[in-house]
Design a protein around this motif. Structure first.
Motif, mmCIF file in Angstrom:
data_model
loop_
_atom_site.group_PDB
_atom_site.id
_atom_site.type_symbol
_atom_site.label_atom_id
_atom_site.label_comp_id
_atom_site.label_asym_id
_atom_site.label_seq_id
_atom_site.Cartn_x
_atom_site.Cartn_y
_atom_site.Cartn_z
ATOM 1 N N ALA A 203 0.826 -1.198 0.000
ATOM 2 C CA ALA A 203 0.000 0.000 0.000
ATOM 3 C C ALA A 203 0.867 1.257 0.000
ATOM 4 O O ALA A 203 1.986 1.267 0.518
ATOM 5 N N ALA B 42 -2.476 2.775 -4.477
ATOM 6 C CA ALA B 42 -3.111 3.914 -3.816
ATOM 7 C C ALA B 42 -4.367 3.454 -3.078
ATOM 8 O O ALA B 42 -4.879 2.346 -3.331
ATOM 9 N N PRO B 43 -4.907 4.293 -2.165
ATOM 10 C CA PRO B 43 -6.107 3.908 -1.412
ATOM 11 C C PRO B 43 -7.299 3.538 -2.290
ATOM 12 O O PRO B 43 -8.145 2.721 -1.898
ATOM 13 N N ASP B 44 -7.398 4.124 -3.491
ATOM 14 C CA ASP B 44 -8.530 3.787 -4.369
ATOM 15 C C ASP B 44 -8.274 2.535 -5.196
ATOM 16 O O ASP B 44 -9.069 2.170 -6.075
#
Length: 328
Positions: free
Chosen positions: A219, A243-245
């Motif tokens: 991550a 990425a977080p998405d």
């Protein structure tokens, strides 16, 4: 026969003379490409069946190669021996076919013997001879002139220049037909599925990429130590940084690690964000594997992240995978 001693200079001179004569023979064909060549192409393109190639002796060997070339480039074709044709194999020829007959003299008995039968069937005949006034040429619907001034053989006997010219003219015919049909590399590969050529043309990234648990990823914001562990665990020389998405933010590679060690004293205090390559080389899963080779070679890298249309990593591809699959 007594043993002959070989003079290296004489041997090379002979080879050079042969190549020069045969090159001249091929060059001479250019002036012979006329309306007859166009007509031959038209007959074959209009053919609803197959091109039946025939020829005797050395012309037969050239004909066999030409039939194979036609068949692999979008023009269904096969070779029939003229001697066997007169003893039953003529039944292989149908009214929907086109016959391509090769004979340097244009008078080869086994070939000219087929003329009455072909005319009775109404099968279009394309001839390739070295004599436009020969029997075979005069009875053909289209004639391809493969004549040469002389053979490379110093006795002017052994078929050498004449067979080279016929081979080159046959290739010219096959390529003209290929281009007229709009024949594609993928269609070519469909007739060569077993070799490395077929693999290069048909194999796609998704067929050989690592996915699922074999996809190296960490991550965004992870300690650099986690990225190093992931690279070691998966053994592909890099990891995706997500990425977080869920999209690919970048990659961290063995090369990045070397640069990190050169530029930073305390690597354990870094996050992967600080030293990753952004956005990183990537490729789609449905792209031909051969394209992956080009990207790796151009970028001087050994691995690629595979992403879907939304930019989410779905696989990883290493140069070793391309080697193992036969693409390289």
């Amino acid at each position: 026969m007594p043993y002959a001693t070989a003079n290296p200079d004489a041997l090379r001179d002979s080879a050079l003379r042969t190549l020069t004569i045969e090159q001249a023979a091929i060059d001479g064909l250019k002036a012979k490409l006329d309306g007859q060549f166009d007509r031959a192409c038209e007959l074959i393109l209009a053919c609803q069946g197959r091109v039946v190639v025939t020829g005797m002796g050395k012309s037969g060997h050239i004909g066999g190669k030409l039939a194979a070339t036609l068949a692999s480039t979008g023009t269904p074709a096969f070779f029939v021996h003229p001697g066997e044709a007169s003893h039953g194999d003529l039944g292989m020829i149908t009214r929907a076919d086109v016959v391509l007959a090769l004979s340097n003299s244009g008078e080869t008995g086994e070939v000219t013997a087929l003329l009455p039968l072909l005319k009775r069937l109404g099968v279009p005949l394309v001839s390739m001879t070295g004599r436009p006034d020969s029997t075979l040429a005069r009875h053909a619907d289209a004639h391809l002139d493969s004549g040469v001034e002389r053979e490379a053989c110093p006795l002017d006997l052994a078929p050498t220049s004449s067979t080279t010219a016929a081979l080159a003219l046959g290739d010219a015919l096959a390529v003209a037909l290929l281009e007229a049909r709009g024949f594609t590399a993928e269609q070519f590969a469909l007739s060569h599925p077993g070799g490395s050529l077929g693999k290069r043309l048909l194999l796609r990234v998704q067929n050989i990429m690592h996915s699922g648990e074999r996809l190296p990823q960490v991550a965004l914001g992870s300690p650099l130590r986690d990225a190093l562990l992931e690279i070691t665990r998966q053994g592909l020389g890099f990891t995706c940084v997500v990425a977080p998405d869920g999209t690919l933010a970048g990659v961290y590679t063995d090369g990045d690690l070397r640069r990190t060690l050169d530029q930073h004293q305390d690597v354990l205090s870094l996050t992967v964000d600080d030293v990753m390559t952004c956005p990183g080389k990537r490729i789609a899963p449905d792209v031909l594997a051969a394209e992956a080779v080009r990207i790796m070679e151009d970028g001087k890298i050994t691995a690629l992240a595979v992403v879907d249309p939304q930019g989410h990593p779905v696989g990883a591809l290493h140069m070793h995978d391309l080697l193992a699959s036969g693409v390289i």
